[in-house]
Write an enzyme that holds these catalytic residues in place. Structure first.
Site, PDB file in Angstrom:
ATOM      1  N   SER A  79      -9.658   1.498   2.592  1.00 24.55           N
ATOM      2  CA  SER A  79      -8.811   2.336   1.755  1.00 24.55           C
ATOM      3  C   SER A  79      -7.768   1.561   0.965  1.00 24.55           C
ATOM      4  CB  SER A  79      -8.106   3.382   2.630  1.00 24.55           C
ATOM      5  OG  SER A  79      -7.272   2.757   3.590  1.00 24.55           O
ATOM      6  N   SER A  94     -10.006  -1.040   6.597  1.00 24.11           N
ATOM      7  CA  SER A  94      -9.370  -0.818   5.301  1.00 24.11           C
ATOM      8  C   SER A  94      -8.688  -2.027   4.689  1.00 24.11           C
ATOM      9  CB  SER A  94      -8.370   0.338   5.397  1.00 24.11           C
ATOM     10  OG  SER A  94      -9.048   1.564   5.513  1.00 24.11           O
ATOM     11  N   LYS A 104       0.837  -1.199   0.000  1.00 27.40           N
ATOM     12  CA  LYS A 104       0.000   0.000   0.000  1.00 27.40           C
ATOM     13  C   LYS A 104       0.875   1.253   0.000  1.00 27.40           C
ATOM     14  CE  LYS A 104      -4.089   1.740   2.530  1.00 27.40           C
ATOM     15  NZ  LYS A 104      -4.987   1.427   3.663  1.00 27.40           N
TER      16      LYS A 104
END
Length: 448
Positions: free
Chosen positions: A155, A179, A77
């Site tokens: 996310s 997330s 990420k």
């Protein structure tokens, strides 16, 4: 079916495949113009990955592979520090920030085990949304119903899509209010949120230092368990192989089913019935304590003020360059007073104590990870009210566990060809080993 880490490790050990072949396959999937690679990744480490793969193959030939997973490509990420690169966290504001001086400790541990970072995954800007839309770098479409173009969840949006589409064998995300689990549920893979303190968050751009945790998105419970052990630097205590028979499952009735879509309800009920038919002891419990979280979050919860403390100067100088939906969520912190924040701390402490007491007779909690299937990207980009409502809906159930300082995992519960639906299993903080053992049993039962 996508390969698990254990399957890939076995293929590497027998010479059925090489690290270079795995990396080339990943790069080809990312570069495929008909796929989502251009939106799932904000940066691809083409040259570095190829060099690392060659080194991994040479080490394996010499009998010096650092672990059985050496040579397997993973994605990271965009909020993790990688030495020599900026850490934009899905933003334009930090796209040209000073490069990180070192890898985040969690990522350094993966590299030490021989995993190859194939690239940086796209994400919701600054991790502040469960929807997954990013106006700066585009939004990777959910693997389900590509013709419509549905949200991936956030996310860790690019992380989930990269795993679901075979661009990486696994991905590392963060989870402050779901997330890892939200995009895993919407994209049909496994997402794990460990007890927050088990994995170091240093080198990961923060959203909420109270709630942030780091976890994997992958193709099986075993994959997530193996990655968690490396990320945490600790072995999950052996719980032995468990059976669903006799497993004490509590299904909370407060909050988690509010506004649930019929398809999700049907899929969840079918999954619970399969577990009960396999011998699980399923008990519906009220668990009214969940309603306390709605009160804690009434003025933005912990993320808003804690994000504002980090972003305050950056917002002053570059506020117009933010995703305006993210900016608005951060600025909600101005509705809170110091007294409000202290009240949240006290209420959270009471919530943890009361909820842990109520769930102590059970092995796991089970609930829908999210109560809806993925909506179209276009509909949410066009309608801000729908975006806000959808975001709150997606975050609601996962946040219950973050606020508990618990651990949780989302497993695919849907049938082939159906819209992805996640089954979330959760436990009190510190019970990661037991949760993983129980999740393995549930996963086997659901796949039969």
């Amino acid at each position: 079916m996508r390969a698990t880490l254990n399957e890939l490790a076995a293929d590497l050990a027998t010479g059925k495949v090489t690290a270079s072949q795995l990396v080339e396959a990943s790069l080809a999937r990312i570069a495929d113009p008909s796929g989502e690679g251009a939106r799932a990744f904000v940066k691809v480490h083409t040259d570095k990955a190829r060099a690392a793969a060659k080194a991994a193959d040479d080490l394996r030939k010499a009998g010096l592979a650092p672990s059985r997973f050496a040579g397997i490509p993973i994605a990271v990420k965009d909020l993790f520090d990688l030495e020599g690169e900026p850490t934009p966290a899905g933003s334009k504001v930090l796209a040209h920030a000073a490069p990180a001086k070192a890898d985040a400790p969690a990522i350094a541990r993966l590299k030490a085990a021989g995993f190859i970072v194939i690239g940086r995954n796209n994400m919701t800007e600054f991790a502040f949304s469960g929807v997954g839309i990013n106006p700066h770098y585009g939004t990777p479409a959910n693997p389900y119903d590509r013709a419509t173009g549905r949200i991936p969840g956030g996310s860790s949006s690019g992380a989930a899509v990269s795993v679901a589409d075979g661009m990486a064998a696994a991905a590392i995300g963060s989870d402050t209010g779901g997330s890892c689990r939200i995009p895993a549920a919407l994209c049909g893979i496994v997402g794990y949120k460990p007890t927050a303190s088990t994995v170091p968050t240093e080198g990961a751009l923060p959203l909420s230092f109270t709630l942030d945790s780091i976890g994997p998105l992958a193709n099986s419970v075993d994959c997530c368990a193996s990655l968690h052990e490396i990320l945490s630097g600790a072995t999950l205590a052996s719980e032995g192989e468990r059976s669903v028979a006799g497993l004490r499952i509590a299904v909370p009735q407060s909050v988690v089913f509010d506004g649930i879509e019929p398809q999700v309800a049907k899929t969840f009920e079918a999954a619970i019935k399969r577990l009960a038919d396999a011998g699980a002891i399923v008990t519906e419990i009220a668990l009214k304590q969940f309603e306390m979280v709605l009160q804690i979050n009434a003025k933005g919860g912990f993320p808003a003020p804690e994000a504002l403390s980090w972003h305050r100067d950056l917002l002053e100088e570059h506020g117009d360059d933010y995703d305006q939906r993210v900016r608005a969520r951060i600025l909600r912190a101005k509705e809170q007073t110091a007294a409000d924040y202290i009240d949240m701390l006290h209420l959270r402490r009471a919530y943890i104590e009361e909820t842990n007491r109520a769930i102590s007779p059970y092995d796991v909690l089970a609930m829908p990870t999210v109560p809806m299937i993925a909506l179209s990207i276009a509909s949410l980009e066009a309608d801000n009210d729908l975006f806000v409502k959808t975001n709150l809906t997606l975050l609601r159930n996962p946040t219950l566990i973050n606020m508990l300082d618990g651990c949780a995992i989302s497993l695919p519960a849907h049938g082939e060809g159906e819209a992805p639906v996640g089954l979330m299993l959760a436990a009190a903080g510190g019970r990661d080993a037991a949760l993983v053992a129980n999740a393995r049993a549930v996963e086997r039962a659901l796949r039969r």
